[in-house]
Scaffold this active site. Structure first.
Site, PDB file in Angstrom:
ATOM      1  N   ASP A  89     -64.057 -24.175  88.737  1.00  0.00           N
ATOM      2  CA  ASP A  89     -63.563 -23.165  89.662  1.00  0.00           C
ATOM      3  C   ASP A  89     -62.047 -23.294  89.743  1.00  0.00           C
ATOM      4  O   ASP A  89     -61.462 -24.259  89.276  1.00  0.00           O
ATOM      5  CB  ASP A  89     -64.241 -23.270  91.025  1.00  0.00           C
ATOM      6  CG  ASP A  89     -64.006 -24.598  91.706  1.00  0.00           C
ATOM      7  OD1 ASP A  89     -63.114 -25.340  91.259  1.00  0.00           O
ATOM      8  OD2 ASP A  89     -64.703 -24.900  92.679  1.00  0.00           O
ATOM      9  N   GLY A  92     -59.082 -22.307  94.336  1.00  0.00           N
ATOM     10  CA  GLY A  92     -58.738 -21.410  95.427  1.00  0.00           C
ATOM     11  C   GLY A  92     -59.536 -21.660  96.692  1.00  0.00           C
ATOM     12  O   GLY A  92     -58.980 -21.729  97.792  1.00  0.00           O
ATOM     13  N   ASP A 271     -74.219 -21.021  91.572  1.00  0.00           N
ATOM     14  CA  ASP A 271     -73.958 -22.436  91.820  1.00  0.00           C
ATOM     15  C   ASP A 271     -74.064 -22.651  93.317  1.00  0.00           C
ATOM     16  O   ASP A 271     -73.819 -21.741  94.108  1.00  0.00           O
ATOM     17  CB  ASP A 271     -72.556 -22.839  91.354  1.00  0.00           C
ATOM     18  CG  ASP A 271     -71.495 -22.441  92.372  1.00  0.00           C
ATOM     19  OD1 ASP A 271     -71.013 -23.317  93.109  1.00  0.00           O
ATOM     20  OD2 ASP A 271     -71.157 -21.234  92.455  1.00  0.00           O
ATOM     21  N   CYS A 309     -95.090 -31.331  89.443  1.00  0.00           N
ATOM     22  CA  CYS A 309     -93.668 -31.308  89.078  1.00  0.00           C
ATOM     23  C   CYS A 309     -93.400 -32.387  88.031  1.00  0.00           C
ATOM     24  O   CYS A 309     -93.897 -33.514  88.138  1.00  0.00           O
ATOM     25  CB  CYS A 309     -92.809 -31.548  90.322  1.00  0.00           C
ATOM     26  SG  CYS A 309     -91.040 -31.731  89.972  1.00  0.00           S
ATOM     27  N   CYS A 311     -90.395 -33.717  87.283  1.00  0.00           N
ATOM     28  CA  CYS A 311     -89.104 -34.396  87.461  1.00  0.00           C
ATOM     29  C   CYS A 311     -89.294 -35.914  87.486  1.00  0.00           C
ATOM     30  O   CYS A 311     -90.405 -36.405  87.707  1.00  0.00           O
ATOM     31  CB  CYS A 311     -88.422 -33.918  88.746  1.00  0.00           C
ATOM     32  SG  CYS A 311     -88.990 -34.741  90.247  1.00  0.00           S
ATOM     33  N   CYS A 314     -91.078 -37.149  90.782  1.00  0.00           N
ATOM     34  CA  CYS A 314     -92.494 -36.793  90.975  1.00  0.00           C
ATOM     35  C   CYS A 314     -93.410 -37.438  89.943  1.00  0.00           C
ATOM     36  O   CYS A 314     -94.599 -37.626  90.202  1.00  0.00           O
ATOM     37  CB  CYS A 314     -92.660 -35.278  90.951  1.00  0.00           C
ATOM     38  SG  CYS A 314     -91.966 -34.467  92.407  1.00  0.00           S
ATOM     39  N   HIS A 340     -84.933 -34.441  91.917  1.00  0.00           N
ATOM     40  CA  HIS A 340     -86.038 -33.497  92.139  1.00  0.00           C
ATOM     41  C   HIS A 340     -85.501 -32.100  92.440  1.00  0.00           C
ATOM     42  O   HIS A 340     -85.955 -31.104  91.863  1.00  0.00           O
ATOM     43  CB  HIS A 340     -86.945 -33.950  93.283  1.00  0.00           C
ATOM     44  CG  HIS A 340     -87.909 -32.870  93.692  1.00  0.00           C
ATOM     45  ND1 HIS A 340     -89.081 -32.627  93.007  1.00  0.00           N
ATOM     46  CD2 HIS A 340     -87.827 -31.919  94.667  1.00  0.00           C
ATOM     47  CE1 HIS A 340     -89.691 -31.570  93.555  1.00  0.00           C
ATOM     48  NE2 HIS A 340     -88.943 -31.131  94.563  1.00  0.00           N
TER      49      HIS A 340
END
Length: 376
Positions: A89, A92, A271, A309, A311, A314, A340
């Site tokens: 970014d 700003g 984002d 899940c 991940c 999990c 997760h």
């Protein structure tokens, strides 16, 4: 560079080709402010959980360790050992949110560092130079993030200045990309639409910046206190005034529900710090809404955060164990919860892309929004 594969209503399924790889959109960018995701998440972790784009902060990296040091280290990709796309970014938002005392002039903004109080000046050229030193894939234009609410007169003046700044950003980016010692000579530039909650100013600004034929366009200045309904109204009127053949990015947004609604209005890039920040505080996302692992009912709950899940949290650990770690302030608890949440967001985007491809986005959105409100 940007190719729409399928449309479902206004929702777009596209590919965005960059020097650091192809981004499948819609996409959620994982926020690593100081070149790292807070919660002890490594770049190997990011690969494992399906991250496509990492987002880092121009202002924070300029203050520490310094963008010139990052350039000396070979750029942000080498520095943090990440070979996929990075968006930086412009700095700003931080200038306007962190700096207590600041002076906005046509040339840029004078303010003090939030770390040591040192005087800093940042304008369009400085922001582009910093981002060029960082060598990110996508650089964001320097703009004023307008406070909400603001008067129409102030917003009009600010937006006109942001447009002039954008022209300066484009010219400086072209100059920097032509220099022999620039690390990424293919750095892309996204412009930012502003206008507060004034529909006509938003549309007029979108038309003006579209004429500059940039690599992509963002809608900024939202998720700063206005209602969700206002946000969606602004997207409804603004996005049709941005080029459909370029990626669109809704900055700093948001919740799973926000993302589902914004995709339906033609947004490609998202984002937000929510998944990592909430994870560090024990709030985890599931298909049935958000859970607070600090609740006593999870003390002896042997289930994973979410059944099915894939991940890292999990696959191995129970809610009871992660809750214990969080209460004991063990870093592992925060790390597992953040992993997760990021996995959840990245795979929500996969499901969104598939639904658009299969021409069923409208029903997918309604069903997913309904599930999110049902709880366990």
């Amino acid at each position: 560079m940007y190719k729409i594969i399928k449309k479902c209503g206004r929702a777009k399924r596209a590919e965005f080709h960059t020097v650091h790889g192809t981004i499948q959109t819609p996409v959620f960018m994982n926020v690593g402010t100081a070149a790292a995701i807070k919660g002890a998440v490594s770049t190997e972790d990011l690969e494992r959980i399906g991250t496509q784009v990492e987002l880092s902060n121009t202002y924070h990296l300029h203050v520490r360790p310094g963008d010139k040091i990052v350039k000396q280290m070979g750029g942000l990709h080498k520095f943090m050992v990440w070979d996929k796309p990075i968006l930086t970014d412009s700095g700003g938002f931080q200038v306007f949110s962190l700096a207590g005392l600041r002076k906005i002039k046509e040339e840029g903004v004078h303010f003090h560092s939030h770390v040591d109080g040192a005087k800093i000046f940042m304008g369009p050229e400085e922001s582009m130079q910093i981002q060029s030193n960082l060598a990110s894939t996508i650089a964001m234009a320097f703009d004023e993030c307008i406070p909400n609410p603001s008067t129409r007169e102030y917003v009009e003046r600010s937006v006109d200045r942001t447009t002039r700044w954008l022209v300066r950003c484009k010219n400086e980016m072209a100059r920097l990309n032509s220099l022999p010692d620039t690390i990424n000579q293919h750095q892309l530039l996204f412009g930012i639409n502003q206008g507060g909650t004034y529909d006509d100013i938003r549309m007029r600004h979108a038309d003006a910046i579209s004429e500059l034929d940039l690599d992509g366009y963002a809608v900024g200045g939202l998720a700063v206190g206005e209602s969700h309904e206002e946000m969606y109204r602004i997207l409804d009127c603004t996005v049709p005034h941005l080029p459909e053949n370029k990626p669109t990015y809704l900055m700093g947004v948001g919740t799973p529900a926000n993302i589902l609604e914004a995709v339906d209005r033609g947004i490609d890039f998202f984002d937000c710090v929510y998944p990592s920040r909430n994870g560090r505080h024990g709030h985890v996302y599931t298909k049935h809404g958000k859970l607070n692992l600090f609740n006593a009912k999870y003390e002896t709950d042997l289930r994973p955060i979410e059944e099915g899940c894939g991940c890292p949290a999990c696959r191995r650990y129970s809610r009871a164990y992660i809750r214990h770690l969080l209460k004991a302030r063990e870093m592992l608890g925060m790390r597992l919860a953040v992993l997760h949440n990021l996995y959840y967001y990245n795979h929500l985007m996969e499901d969104i892309r598939l639904a658009i491809e299969e021409d069923r986005y409208s029903s997918f959105k309604e069903e997913t929004l309904y599930q999110l409100t049902q709880g366990e």
